[in-house]
Design a protein around this motif. Structure first.
Motif, mmCIF file in Angstrom:
data_model
loop_
_atom_site.group_PDB
_atom_site.id
_atom_site.type_symbol
_atom_site.label_atom_id
_atom_site.label_comp_id
_atom_site.label_asym_id
_atom_site.label_seq_id
_atom_site.Cartn_x
_atom_site.Cartn_y
_atom_site.Cartn_z
ATOM 1 N N THR A 1 -39.010 -21.030 27.011
ATOM 2 C CA THR A 1 -40.136 -20.884 27.929
ATOM 3 C C THR A 1 -41.463 -21.272 27.286
ATOM 4 O O THR A 1 -42.478 -21.297 27.959
ATOM 5 C CB THR A 1 -40.238 -19.433 28.437
ATOM 6 O OG1 THR A 1 -40.517 -18.575 27.331
ATOM 7 C CG2 THR A 1 -38.961 -19.013 29.138
ATOM 8 N N GLY A 2 -41.457 -21.499 25.978
ATOM 9 C CA GLY A 2 -42.675 -21.896 25.306
ATOM 10 C C GLY A 2 -43.456 -20.761 24.684
ATOM 11 O O GLY A 2 -44.364 -20.991 23.900
ATOM 12 N N GLY A 3 -43.122 -19.517 25.004
ATOM 13 C CA GLY A 3 -43.861 -18.401 24.410
ATOM 14 C C GLY A 3 -43.244 -17.061 24.743
ATOM 15 O O GLY A 3 -42.447 -16.937 25.673
ATOM 16 N N TRP A 4 -43.653 -16.050 23.973
ATOM 17 C CA TRP A 4 -43.094 -14.705 24.139
ATOM 18 C C TRP A 4 -43.574 -14.018 25.408
ATOM 19 O O TRP A 4 -42.956 -13.067 25.865
ATOM 20 C CB TRP A 4 -43.429 -13.843 22.929
ATOM 21 C CG TRP A 4 -42.791 -14.350 21.681
ATOM 22 C CD1 TRP A 4 -43.419 -14.881 20.596
ATOM 23 C CD2 TRP A 4 -41.396 -14.398 21.400
ATOM 24 N NE1 TRP A 4 -42.501 -15.271 19.655
ATOM 25 C CE2 TRP A 4 -41.236 -14.975 20.130
ATOM 26 C CE3 TRP A 4 -40.253 -14.034 22.112
ATOM 27 C CZ2 TRP A 4 -39.996 -15.182 19.536
ATOM 28 C CZ3 TRP A 4 -39.011 -14.234 21.523
ATOM 29 C CH2 TRP A 4 -38.889 -14.793 20.254
ATOM 30 N N ASP A 5 -44.664 -14.490 25.983
ATOM 31 C CA ASP A 5 -45.185 -13.861 27.197
ATOM 32 C C ASP A 5 -45.011 -14.754 28.424
ATOM 33 O O ASP A 5 -45.553 -14.481 29.481
ATOM 34 C CB ASP A 5 -46.660 -13.497 27.014
ATOM 35 C CG ASP A 5 -47.527 -14.700 26.697
ATOM 36 O OD1 ASP A 5 -46.971 -15.786 26.397
ATOM 37 O OD2 ASP A 5 -48.758 -14.561 26.744
#
Length: 191
Positions: free
Chosen positions: A141-145
């Motif tokens: 998704t590209g990031g943890w958030d």
């Protein structure tokens, strides 16, 4: 003698093979902390025995769905239940870690699984322990958030009853860390 601080009445107590057994009054002496005062001599030491925690299973809502929230999960390893805008099971970096919930199904049947995941690299998890295994792919998704919806199923429940549903990495060799939000199990309807 045994007394409860903040309570003026007598308490019923006895020493058994399991330890000191005290019957507490119906009315609480305060809202936060209870303190027993134990006086006297001749009390016998009792070996420590760990008491197993009783965990009530997650039960279905009126529509038959089950929602498995991060805070109610039993975790192994370094996984942490986190709050925030999307409560999740995070810090899931080891392929040997897993999460589980005690669940109760009122009837056998097929259930669809929905969740949200976030991961810079993506990975796959395996849902087990209920009769059939279901693999869920958590895409990068590209990031943890940055969460995306993930669906899978059916999870086939062979009979009504209590189960331990476990989620673990599908393949230790290719495991990449993820954040996993609450799972919702929804019964499939006959078409």
């Amino acid at each position: 003698g045994v007394s409860l601080l903040g309570h003026s009445g007598k308490l019923s107590w006895s020493q058994t093979d399991l330890g000191l057994v005290v019957t507490l009054p119906d009315q609480k002496p305060c809202d936060y902390v209870y303190t027993l005062q134990i006086r006297g001599g001749g009390l016998k030491p009792v070996p420590f025995t760990e008491v197993a925690e009783v965990v009530e299973p997650v039960r279905p809502a009126a529509d038959g769905s089950l929602t498995l929230i991060p805070d109610a999960a039993a975790v192994t390893g370094g996984i942490v239940a986190q709050g925030g805008s999307t409560p999740n099971l995070g810090y899931w970096s080891s392929a040997t870690d897993s999460v589980s919930w005690k669940v109760h199904f009122d009837a056998p049947g097929a259930y669809d699984i929905k969740t949200k995941t976030a991961s810079p690299a993506g990975s796959r998890v395996l849902v087990t322990g209920v009769g059939s295994d279901v693999s869920l792919t958590a895409p990068a998704t590209g990031g943890w958030d940055q969460y995306v919806d993930v669906s899978g199923g059916p999870l086939n429940v062979p009979a009504a009853g209590d189960y331990t549903l476990t989620i673990r990495p599908a393949d230790a060799a290719t495991w990449k860390p993820i954040n996993l939000a609450a799972l919702v199990l929804t019964p499939r309807t006959a078409s």
